[in-house]
Every structure is written in C-alpha cells, then in structure tokens.
Write a protein that holds these residues in place. Structure first.
Motif, PDB file in Angstrom:
ATOM      1  N   GLY A   1       0.813  -1.203   0.000  1.00 49.39           N
ATOM      2  CA  GLY A   1       0.000   0.000   0.000  1.00 49.39           C
ATOM      3  C   GLY A   1       0.850   1.257   0.000  1.00 49.39           C
ATOM      4  N   PHE A   2       1.931   1.234   0.766  1.00 48.34           N
ATOM      5  CA  PHE A   2       2.832   2.384   0.841  1.00 48.34           C
ATOM      6  C   PHE A   2       3.473   2.655  -0.518  1.00 48.34           C
ATOM      7  N   TYR A   3       4.048   1.645  -1.116  1.00 48.23           N
ATOM      8  CA  TYR A   3       4.768   1.818  -2.373  1.00 48.23           C
ATOM      9  C   TYR A   3       3.834   2.257  -3.497  1.00 48.23           C
ATOM     10  N   LEU A   4       2.677   1.615  -3.571  1.00 48.80           N
ATOM     11  CA  LEU A   4       1.739   1.943  -4.634  1.00 48.80           C
ATOM     12  C   LEU A   4       1.080   3.299  -4.422  1.00 48.80           C
ATOM     13  N   GLY A   5       1.072   3.775  -3.185  1.00 50.19           N
ATOM     14  CA  GLY A   5       0.472   5.073  -2.892  1.00 50.19           C
ATOM     15  C   GLY A   5       1.423   6.240  -3.036  1.00 50.19           C
ATOM     16  N   LEU A   6       2.706   5.974  -3.283  1.00 50.87           N
ATOM     17  CA  LEU A   6       3.683   7.054  -3.436  1.00 50.87           C
ATOM     18  C   LEU A   6       3.379   7.897  -4.674  1.00 50.87           C
ATOM     19  N   PRO A   7       3.594   9.201  -4.594  1.00 52.16           N
ATOM     20  CA  PRO A   7       3.454  10.052  -5.786  1.00 52.16           C
ATOM     21  C   PRO A   7       4.368   9.567  -6.907  1.00 52.16           C
TER      22      PRO A   7
ATOM     23  N   MET B   1      -7.373  -3.779   6.257  1.00 53.63           N
ATOM     24  CA  MET B   1      -6.936  -2.399   6.441  1.00 53.63           C
ATOM     25  C   MET B   1      -5.441  -2.122   6.252  1.00 53.63           C
ATOM     26  N   PRO B   2      -4.533  -3.079   6.442  1.00 52.52           N
ATOM     27  CA  PRO B   2      -3.104  -2.740   6.360  1.00 52.52           C
ATOM     28  C   PRO B   2      -2.665  -1.985   5.111  1.00 52.52           C
ATOM     29  N   PRO B   3      -3.118  -2.344   3.883  1.00 54.96           N
ATOM     30  CA  PRO B   3      -2.684  -1.543   2.732  1.00 54.96           C
ATOM     31  C   PRO B   3      -3.204  -0.111   2.766  1.00 54.96           C
ATOM     32  N   LEU B   4      -4.351   0.116   3.411  1.00 53.46           N
ATOM     33  CA  LEU B   4      -4.854   1.482   3.543  1.00 53.46           C
ATOM     34  C   LEU B   4      -3.962   2.299   4.465  1.00 53.46           C
ATOM     35  N   ILE B   5      -3.434   1.664   5.513  1.00 51.62           N
ATOM     36  CA  ILE B   5      -2.494   2.361   6.395  1.00 51.62           C
ATOM     37  C   ILE B   5      -1.261   2.773   5.606  1.00 51.62           C
ATOM     38  N   GLY B   6      -0.719   1.835   4.832  1.00 47.92           N
ATOM     39  CA  GLY B   6       0.460   2.141   4.036  1.00 47.92           C
ATOM     40  C   GLY B   6       0.187   3.219   3.005  1.00 47.92           C
ATOM     41  N   TRP B   7      -0.953   3.152   2.328  1.00 47.38           N
ATOM     42  CA  TRP B   7      -1.292   4.138   1.304  1.00 47.38           C
ATOM     43  C   TRP B   7      -1.434   5.529   1.937  1.00 47.38           C
ATOM     44  N   ALA B   8      -2.146   5.595   3.054  1.00 46.14           N
ATOM     45  CA  ALA B   8      -2.339   6.875   3.734  1.00 46.14           C
ATOM     46  C   ALA B   8      -1.006   7.450   4.205  1.00 46.14           C
TER      47      ALA B   8
ATOM     48  N   TRP C   1      -7.659  -2.812  -0.766  1.00 46.99           N
ATOM     49  CA  TRP C   1      -8.491  -3.220   0.368  1.00 46.99           C
ATOM     50  C   TRP C   1      -9.444  -4.336  -0.051  1.00 46.99           C
ATOM     51  N   ALA C   2     -10.069  -4.187  -1.214  1.00 44.01           N
ATOM     52  CA  ALA C   2     -11.017  -5.195  -1.692  1.00 44.01           C
ATOM     53  C   ALA C   2     -10.331  -6.529  -1.949  1.00 44.01           C
ATOM     54  N   MET C   3      -9.097  -6.479  -2.455  1.00 46.05           N
ATOM     55  CA  MET C   3      -8.359  -7.720  -2.691  1.00 46.05           C
ATOM     56  C   MET C   3      -8.137  -8.471  -1.381  1.00 46.05           C
ATOM     57  N   LEU C   4      -7.676  -7.765  -0.357  1.00 45.03           N
ATOM     58  CA  LEU C   4      -7.453  -8.432   0.926  1.00 45.03           C
ATOM     59  C   LEU C   4      -8.762  -8.859   1.571  1.00 45.03           C
ATOM     60  N   PHE C   5      -9.798  -8.062   1.379  1.00 42.87           N
ATOM     61  CA  PHE C   5     -11.108  -8.401   1.930  1.00 42.87           C
ATOM     62  C   PHE C   5     -11.572  -9.746   1.380  1.00 42.87           C
TER      63      PHE C   5
END
Length: 311
Positions: free
Chosen positions: A50-56, A172-179, A193-197
């Motif tokens: 989530g962190f890496y994919l959320g980077l600008p 939720m973990p990828p949302l934490i990383g993305w945020a 999130w949907a994938m992990l869900f």
C-alpha cells in the motif's frame, strides 16, 4: 489485525490445565509469540504494498525513513491487537488444540502482564504513527484495532457472520500504508483493500474447516454445525475466490499495473480458485490444508508483482 493463520497442535491436553498457575519466569519467546509474528509478516507485506503503490509518481528519492516509521507503527498496533485478543479469549484458547499452548493459555504468563503489554503496544503504535507518519494512518490503524477487538472478536461466539465482520479490519493494512505515503486515500487504495477483503474468506474458511471441531468445542460459531456448515464454507471460499480474480486484475485495467502483472495475476487467481473449488467439493482436511498454503503463497506474490509492475 488480520484473520489468523495457524497450524494445529495435535496433542490432547486435559481441559483441567486451564487452572494452572503461571510460571514465575516467562521467556522472551513467550512475549514474542503473543504478537503472532506469522500474521505480522503478512501485515508488513500488505502495508508495504500500500505504501509503495500510494507514493506520488515523481519523487526525488525514495522515503525509506517514512516507510520504516510506517511499518514499525503498524506492527506495534498489530502486535497489540494480537496480544489483547489472546487476553480476551484466554479462557477459550485453553479448550482448543490449536491454541492451548499459547503462552497465556498454557499458564506461562500472567493475564495482567499480557493485558498491560497489549495496551502499551497498541497505544505506542497509534501514537508513533500519529507523530512519525500522519494522523490519517494512525486513525486507520486504531480503527482497525478497535473493530477487531470490539466487533469481530465477540461475534465469533455469536454468529458465523463474524468472518464477514472480521474481513473489514483484516483488509486495512494496505490502507495504512497508502495513507502514510499519500496522506489520503484514493480509489486505487480501496482496490487493494477489496483484494485483501476477498482473500480472507477462502483463507479463513480453510482454517475454520480444518479446526471446526476445535472451534465448536470452545463455543465459537465460525461455522454452523453439520451440512449447513459445509455449505457455508464452500460458498464463502468459492464466491470470494471467484470475485478476487476480476478485482485483482483491475489495477491493470485502470492503468496502475502492467501486462506482466495482469498475466501472472490471472494464473495465480485461477490457481487459488482451483484449490477453493477442490475444498468445496471434497470437504476434507487435506484439501483445506492445501487451500491454506495456496492462500499464504498467493497474497505475497500478487502484491509483490503489483509493486514490481507499477505504472
């Protein structure tokens, strides 16, 4: 914070052992076991993705320190959630073969020390994320903690819908990383999130089927008794695995991942669906174990490929 994988402990231990007094000198490994490092490994991978994919898109340098702060804070909250979960469920863990050797259930730790550790880890993780990362990541992590402990955990003894309730905080973990990386959440973040869900349903149905007698013995209602339980397990595993295929391919459709990711994600998704269908058809512990292993292989691979083929 995520639904828990595990391997059964097959030794038969009398239920009377739940009344043992704690040993005076618990080892460091016992406190480490409370944090459920095997779950934290998957949480770290999902948070990193989530962190890496959320980077600008345009960055002068990769923010390594921000990533480290994000992972550390997330794992502190996750460890606190796992510790507090074992405190809350200590009287039931001792009745199950797969959990009765946990440090608290086995009498190696005092309940008061486990409770204190869980509170400290959770509070420290939430504060660390708020100070070192941002408020959004901290709030998501603390919401995950609260919903895991206050919604999913008690529902396990009330209704089979607990799996549905637990899948929300578990994703939720990828949302934490993305945020943490972007400062906000976008549509692409909720695809992760949907994938992990969806992934959690076949993953946990495999566990629930393998240990259905254990869960029933402790009064957990993760599956109904008899044929109804088999049907519920089959449908949850099959429908979620089938739905996971188009959801996992959507990053390529919207331009977030390339053709390499698309091709491999198709193969991984079809393979995952195969093992879910096999369990639904055979309803055996052997098929459940193979689906569990497939789920543990699938998630890190698909997330890693998405990171490597980011557009």
């Amino acid at each position: 914070m995520a639904l828990e994988p595990g391997i059964a402990v097959l030794e038969v231990v009398p239920v009377a052992r739940q009344h043992r007094t704690a040993r005076p000198h618990a080892g460091v490994s016992d406190y480490w076991a409370l944090t459920k490092p095997e779950i934290n490994f998957l949480i770290a991978i999902a948070t990193f993705a989530g962190f890496y994919l959320g980077l600008p898109t345009k960055l002068h340098a990769f923010p390594f320190m921000l990533l480290i702060h994000t992972l550390l804070g997330t794992l502190l909250v996750s460890s606190g959630a796992s510790t507090l979960n074992q405190y809350v469920e200590r009287q039931f863990d001792v009745q199950m073969r797969r959990t009765r050797r946990r440090p608290l259930a086995d009498g190696r730790l005092e309940p008061s020390s486990v409770l204190l550790l869980g509170i400290v880890l959770s509070f420290a993780g939430g504060m660390y994320l708020a100070i070192a990362v941002n408020a959004t990541a901290s709030l998501i992590a603390l919401f995950t903690l609260a919903s895991y402990l206050e919604v999913y955990t008690p529902l396990k003894r009330k209704t089979p819908l607990c799996t549905l309730a637990g899948a929300f905080p578990g994703a939720m973990p990828p949302l934490i990383g993305w945020a943490a990386a972007a400062g906000t959440l976008s549509f692409e973040a909720f695809i992760l999130w949907a994938m992990l869900f969806l992934w959690q349903f076949p993953h946990f149905m495999a566990i629930a089927w393998m240990y259905r007698e254990d869960y029933a013995r402790a009064g957990y209602l993760v599956l109904p008794q008899g044929e109804q339980g088999g049907r519920l397990m089959s449908w949850q595993a099959l429908v979620a695995s089938l739905g996971l295929i188009p959801v996992s391919l959507s990053p390529t459709v919207i331009g977030g991942a390339g053709s390499l990711y698309f091709a491999v994600a198709v193969m991984l998704g079809v393979g995952f669906l195969y093992y879910s269908a096999r369990l639904a058809y055979q309803r055996s512990n052997a098929a459940a174990r193979k689906l569990l292993m497939a789920s543990i292989v699938y998630l890190p691979l698909v997330l890693l490929l998405m990171v490597l083929d980011k557009r």
